[in-house]
Enzyme design. Structure first.
Site, mmCIF file in Angstrom:
data_model
loop_
_atom_site.group_PDB
_atom_site.id
_atom_site.type_symbol
_atom_site.label_atom_id
_atom_site.label_comp_id
_atom_site.label_asym_id
_atom_site.label_seq_id
_atom_site.Cartn_x
_atom_site.Cartn_y
_atom_site.Cartn_z
ATOM 1 C CE LYS A 45 200.307 16.891 90.476
ATOM 2 N NZ LYS A 45 199.235 17.180 91.444
ATOM 3 C CB CYS A 128 201.044 16.430 98.615
ATOM 4 S SG CYS A 128 199.916 15.262 97.819
#
Ligand code: RRO
Length: 310
Positions: A45, A128
């Site tokens: 992640k 993101c």
């Protein structure tokens, strides 16, 4: 024997199929499930300097042809992902750390920390879509260039950037020129399509809580955009820069199409979240069956060889 192995900067992947950073890769337990599956590599992640709880729930919802998420970068902080590398490396697969930040000095700090770890490759996340008040870096060409400059100065590991989807040829060309002048070994294309909106018409409500319901779109909806990004960057980038294709890979046919468009490795995000670690074995089997039927023995036999009409 059908060979679906691939290399990036001297790092060898027995299989080109692995997880995408995001789903089911935040804890050592989740990452161990990937390590013990048929995935060709382990992607962690995206991590930040500080531990982050992420956005309020509900923040991930499966929808008819994919998913919407606004996780908000929940992660256990870069120190955790440094600490677990020896355990994950013991499974013998390439290990990829994903790094996110608000500005170049945060990326620098995390990249330096991984220099002394046994991570094989660094993925610098420039895309993101879900941190409130923070635009996607990959749409800011100057900032992207600055971060790539800083990472290039300090990284001892092969590294690449995870990009948002682009939609206009002018933007592809501008980003490709920056990438060709950087020290990257690869791009990861694409992140989710940012700021999509799903509505439950019966309750007249959005599906996720953060940002008024806006979130990153993943899954089958985004495959055509992902293929276009892989294809366009394959045309524009120096051949030394490899392409990791992500976006709507659910089957061997999807995997085949990405490689035909120019991808070297493939990452599974929403499809992995929905099916779990057994998906890597299934997609591998399906891809090999297609290659066998077509008489292809390795990915080089068809990589990038998409036919166009005259
Ligand atoms: O955590 C997220 O909200 C997230 C990230 Br960091 C990303 O890169 N892409 C995405 O769809 N969600």
């Amino acid at each position: 024997m059908i060979d679906i192995s691939a290399d990036i900067s001297g790092v060898h992947f027995d299989s080109c199929i692995m997880n995408a950073s995001g789903p089911l890769d935040t804890t050592l337990e989740e990452l161990t499930d990937i390590a013990t599956s048929s995935a060709g590599g382990i992607v962690m992640k995206s991590c930040t300097v500080e531990v982050r709880e992420g956005n309020p729930e509900p923040r991930y919802v499966d929808v008819e042809w994919g998913s919407i998420n606004s996780m908000g970068l929940p992660n256990l902080g870069y120190k955790y992902y440094n600490e677990i590398t020896p355990k994950l490396k013991s499974y013998g697969k390439p290990l990829i750390a994903s790094i996110a930040g608000a500005e170049s000095q945060e990326y620098k700090k995390i990249v330096e920390s991984f220099n002394t770890s046994n991570v094989d490759i660094l993925e610098i996340n420039l895309s993101c879509p879900n941190v409130v008040g923070r635009p996607q870096i990959g749409y800011d060409f100057e900032m992207s260039e600055e971060i790539m400059g800083v990472v290039g100065d300090v990284s001892d590991k092969p590294w690449g950037v995870k990009l948002p989807p682009y939609f206009d040829f002018v933007h592809f060309e501008e980003m490709a020129s920056i990438l060709n002048n950087s020290k990257i070994s690869f791009i990861v294309s694409i992140n989710s399509i940012g700021n999509a909106l799903f509505i439950d018409w019966e309750t007249e409500k959005v599906l996720i809580k953060p940002k008024g319901g806006f979130g990153g779109l993943g899954g089958k909806y985004i495959k055509p955009t992902a293929l276009a990004n892989v294809r366009k960057f394959h045309e524009l980038l120096d051949k030394s820069i490899k392409i990791v294709g992500v976006g709507g890979v659910y089957s061997g046919i999807d995997a085949f199409e990405f490689i035909l468009s120019g991808a070297t490795l493939l990452q599974l995000g929403t499809s992995f979240a929905q099916e779990g670690p057994q998906i890597f074995e299934r997609v591998t089997r399906e891809l090999k069956a297609i290659m066998e039927k077509k008489g292809y023995k390795s990915l080089e036999d068809f990589r990038g060889k998409l036919k166009v009409m005259n």
